[in-house]
Design a protein around this motif. Structure first.
Motif, PDB file in Angstrom:
ATOM      1  N   LEU A 189       0.940  -1.331   0.045  1.00 34.20           N
ATOM      2  CA  LEU A 189       0.088  -0.051   0.111  1.00 34.20           C
ATOM      3  C   LEU A 189       0.820   1.494   0.042  1.00 34.20           C
ATOM      4  N   ARG A 190       2.028   1.197  -0.493  1.00 33.50           N
ATOM      5  CA  ARG A 190       3.058   2.368  -0.425  1.00 33.50           C
ATOM      6  C   ARG A 190       2.686   2.920  -1.882  1.00 33.50           C
ATOM      7  N   HIS A 250       1.623   9.359   3.977  1.00 35.06           N
ATOM      8  CA  HIS A 250       1.280   7.993   4.081  1.00 35.06           C
ATOM      9  C   HIS A 250       2.235   6.962   3.933  1.00 35.06           C
ATOM     10  N   ASN A 251       3.339   7.154   3.033  1.00 37.48           N
ATOM     11  CA  ASN A 251       4.424   6.303   2.952  1.00 37.48           C
ATOM     12  C   ASN A 251       5.176   6.406   4.116  1.00 37.48           C
ATOM     13  N   ILE A 252       5.325   7.337   4.893  1.00 35.02           N
ATOM     14  CA  ILE A 252       6.241   7.451   6.105  1.00 35.02           C
ATOM     15  C   ILE A 252       5.187   6.607   7.197  1.00 35.02           C
ATOM     16  N   ALA A 253       3.949   6.883   7.358  1.00 33.22           N
ATOM     17  CA  ALA A 253       3.292   5.837   8.226  1.00 33.22           C
ATOM     18  C   ALA A 253       3.349   4.492   8.061  1.00 33.22           C
ATOM     19  N   ILE A 254       3.445   4.126   6.818  1.00 31.33           N
ATOM     20  CA  ILE A 254       3.738   2.720   6.425  1.00 31.33           C
ATOM     21  C   ILE A 254       5.095   2.335   6.824  1.00 31.33           C
ATOM     22  N   GLN A 255       6.164   3.140   6.509  1.00 28.03           N
ATOM     23  CA  GLN A 255       7.677   2.918   7.075  1.00 28.03           C
ATOM     24  C   GLN A 255       7.519   2.590   8.399  1.00 28.03           C
ATOM     25  N   MET A 256       7.068   3.587   9.106  1.00 29.02           N
ATOM     26  CA  MET A 256       6.942   3.413  10.782  1.00 29.02           C
ATOM     27  C   MET A 256       6.129   2.442  11.338  1.00 29.02           C
ATOM     28  N   GLY A 303      -0.575   1.470  12.157  1.00 26.49           N
ATOM     29  CA  GLY A 303      -1.725   0.682  11.647  1.00 26.49           C
ATOM     30  C   GLY A 303      -2.704   1.560  10.856  1.00 26.49           C
ATOM     31  N   GLU A 304      -3.390   0.958  10.242  1.00 22.25           N
ATOM     32  CA  GLU A 304      -4.085   1.403   9.300  1.00 22.25           C
ATOM     33  C   GLU A 304      -5.513   2.278  10.095  1.00 22.25           C
ATOM     34  N   PRO A 305      -5.646   3.394   9.723  1.00 21.80           N
ATOM     35  CA  PRO A 305      -6.869   4.187  10.614  1.00 21.80           C
ATOM     36  C   PRO A 305      -8.037   3.326  10.204  1.00 21.80           C
ATOM     37  N   GLN A 306      -8.928   3.404  11.454  1.00 20.18           N
ATOM     38  CA  GLN A 306     -10.390   2.877  11.361  1.00 20.18           C
ATOM     39  C   GLN A 306     -11.173   3.999  10.734  1.00 20.18           C
ATOM     40  N   GLN A 307     -12.412   3.281  10.177  1.00 20.43           N
ATOM     41  CA  GLN A 307     -13.420   4.253   9.593  1.00 20.43           C
ATOM     42  C   GLN A 307     -13.779   5.380  10.730  1.00 20.43           C
ATOM     43  N   ARG A 324      -7.849  -0.342  -2.035  1.00 16.06           N
ATOM     44  CA  ARG A 324      -7.675  -0.504  -0.697  1.00 16.06           C
ATOM     45  C   ARG A 324      -6.570   0.683  -0.364  1.00 16.06           C
ATOM     46  N   LEU A 325      -5.471   0.692  -1.127  1.00 13.57           N
ATOM     47  CA  LEU A 325      -4.552   1.986  -0.827  1.00 13.57           C
ATOM     48  C   LEU A 325      -5.213   3.349  -1.043  1.00 13.57           C
ATOM     49  N   ILE A 326      -5.890   3.561  -1.977  1.00  8.02           N
ATOM     50  CA  ILE A 326      -6.682   4.967  -2.048  1.00  8.02           C
ATOM     51  C   ILE A 326      -7.512   4.947  -0.738  1.00  8.02           C
ATOM     52  N   GLY A 327      -8.412   3.666  -0.363  1.00  8.63           N
ATOM     53  CA  GLY A 327      -9.269   3.973   0.865  1.00  8.63           C
ATOM     54  C   GLY A 327      -8.409   4.176   2.117  1.00  8.63           C
ATOM     55  N   VAL A 328      -7.367   3.824   2.346  1.00  6.28           N
ATOM     56  CA  VAL A 328      -6.370   3.963   3.773  1.00  6.28           C
ATOM     57  C   VAL A 328      -5.973   5.435   3.605  1.00  6.28           C
ATOM     58  N   TRP A 329      -5.507   5.785   2.261  1.00  3.21           N
ATOM     59  CA  TRP A 329      -4.987   7.023   2.169  1.00  3.21           C
ATOM     60  C   TRP A 329      -5.732   8.104   2.604  1.00  3.21           C
ATOM     61  N   LYS A 330      -7.020   7.867   1.937  1.00  2.00           N
ATOM     62  CA  LYS A 330      -8.398   9.026   2.306  1.00  2.00           C
ATOM     63  C   LYS A 330      -8.620   8.853   3.714  1.00  2.00           C
ATOM     64  N   ARG A 331      -8.723   7.829   4.151  1.00  2.00           N
ATOM     65  CA  ARG A 331      -9.161   7.591   5.614  1.00  2.00           C
ATOM     66  C   ARG A 331      -8.190   8.035   6.669  1.00  2.00           C
ATOM     67  N   ARG A 332      -6.899   8.040   6.079  1.00  2.00           N
ATOM     68  CA  ARG A 332      -5.847   8.509   7.082  1.00  2.00           C
ATOM     69  C   ARG A 332      -5.818  10.169   7.052  1.00  2.00           C
ATOM     70  N   PHE A 333      -6.103  10.531   6.007  1.00  2.00           N
ATOM     71  CA  PHE A 333      -6.041  12.004   5.821  1.00  2.00           C
ATOM     72  C   PHE A 333      -7.545  12.689   5.150  1.00  2.00           C
ATOM     73  N   PRO A 334      -8.645  12.612   5.727  1.00  2.00           N
ATOM     74  CA  PRO A 334      -9.848  13.099   5.194  1.00  2.00           C
ATOM     75  C   PRO A 334      -9.947  14.278   4.495  1.00  2.00           C
ATOM     76  N   VAL A 335      -8.888  15.260   4.494  1.00  2.00           N
ATOM     77  CA  VAL A 335      -8.878  16.202   3.438  1.00  2.00           C
ATOM     78  C   VAL A 335      -8.939  15.963   1.996  1.00  2.00           C
ATOM     79  N   LEU A 336      -8.498  14.680   1.797  1.00  2.00           N
ATOM     80  CA  LEU A 336      -8.619  14.214   0.405  1.00  2.00           C
ATOM     81  C   LEU A 336     -10.043  13.817  -0.124  1.00  2.00           C
ATOM     82  N   ALA A 337     -10.776  13.536   1.106  1.00  2.00           N
ATOM     83  CA  ALA A 337     -12.339  12.972   0.565  1.00  2.00           C
ATOM     84  C   ALA A 337     -13.397  13.967   0.734  1.00  2.00           C
ATOM     85  N   CYS A 338     -13.010  14.942   1.512  1.00  2.00           N
ATOM     86  CA  CYS A 338     -13.946  16.139   1.899  1.00  2.00           C
ATOM     87  C   CYS A 338     -13.612  17.411   0.792  1.00  2.00           C
TER      88      CYS A 338
END
Length: 310
Positions: free
Chosen positions: A181-182, A291-297, A300-304, A257-271
């Protein structure tokens, strides 16, 4: 004739009408527990410190005049904006600053984070490409990589250029991702009315494959190179065709799924992003870097449900 004392009296009256407001800034980093901090800023404290180490020098002010905002506070202001969908007034009230300060800070920090793009968004070298392919195959996908498109809501003039085929306004972004998901490549500077094929045909990633930059990436070239994109078989009749379609679906699911996780992590992309168009165009790669830094670190995936717990 007006005197100097008269000028002072006028200045004093003006200050009484428009008094200077001193904001009380909360130390959210130290005051919040880990869960509340994550829900408020979408990244954990260790990840925020990791990002801060790389951009702190660029955020420092030369002096402390006018109660200048510290680098960590600037970063949290920007992250809070990403977490609230670009509502600067909400972000400013939460962080204890003026809306104008929030606007300037978000623009500044966003551009600095986006500048980290060459370090965190890049196509894999040969060894990494083989590993990526194996991971896709181990998941039963059968295809090594995929690209997809995501829409982010812009603002600004010439709005009709940004109206997409679903009749809302957006920026059309092309994303190349891997099995973890990078984000490996991103194009995020074209209005929503731009056709997906137009984005790909004019993208740098296509030019790099045409220039044979990846001569040993046979599987990647098969997907994105000579034939560029593979589409599912419309009416599969044989078992190989059915297996191919199944692999196609599973691979596409990974990028979705990557797109979904990315948007859930940062809602500015979806709003509805309420930032200027210039800033919005920088927000997309900046959030991709985070997003890539979060995966590197190993975050966990942000919950809805966490989207609304801010």
């Amino acid at each position: 004739m007006e005197t100097f004392d008269d000028d002072l009296e006028i200045l004093d009256l003006t200050q009484n009408v428009f008094p200077t407001r001193i904001y009380d800034r909360n130390n959210h980093f130290d005051q919040m527990d880990n869960l509340t901090f994550f829900r408020s800023f979408r990244l954990t404290k260790p990840t925020v410190l990791h990002v801060l180490e790389q951009i702190e020098e660029q955020l420092e002010y030369p002096d402390d005049r006018n109660n200048s905002i510290s680098p960590v506070h600037q970063l949290l202001i920007c992250l809070r904006c990403y977490a609230t969908g670009g509502h600067l007034s909400s972000c400013a009230n939460f962080m204890g600053i003026a809306v104008s300060s929030a606007s300037r800070t978000v623009k500044k920090v966003t551009n600095v984070i986006a500048g980290l793009r060459p370090h965190y968004i890049e196509m894999p070298m040969l060894e990494d490409a083989v590993t990526t392919s194996n991971k896709f195959f181990s998941k039963g996908a059968g295809m090594p990589k995929w690209d997809s498109y995501s829409h982010s809501i812009p603002g600004g003039e010439d709005a009709e250029l940004f109206r997409n085929r679903k009749w809302y306004f957006s920026i059309n972004s092309q994303v190349v991702g891997d099995a973890e998901l990078r984000i490996r490549d991103i194009v995020a500077n074209l209005p929503g009315s731009t056709h997906n094929q137009t984005i790909f045909v004019n993208s740098r990633i296509r030019a790099r494959f045409d220039a044979n930059e990846f001569p040993n990436f046979t599987l990647l070239e098969w997907i994105l190179g000579k034939n560029y994109l593979l589409t599912p078989v419309a009416d599969p009749q044989t078992q190989p065709q059915q297996l191919y379609n199944e692999a196609h679906i599973r691979t596409r699911n990974s990028i979705e799924r990557l797109i979904g996780v990315w948007k859930r992590r940062f809602p500015v992309l979806a709003c509805d992003c309420r930032l200027k168009l210039e800033t919005t165009l920088a927000v997309i790669p900046a959030t991709a870097v985070l997003h890539n830094i979060a995966i590197q670190m190993n975050e966990g995936e942000p919950q809805q449900r966490a989207i609304w717990a801010i």
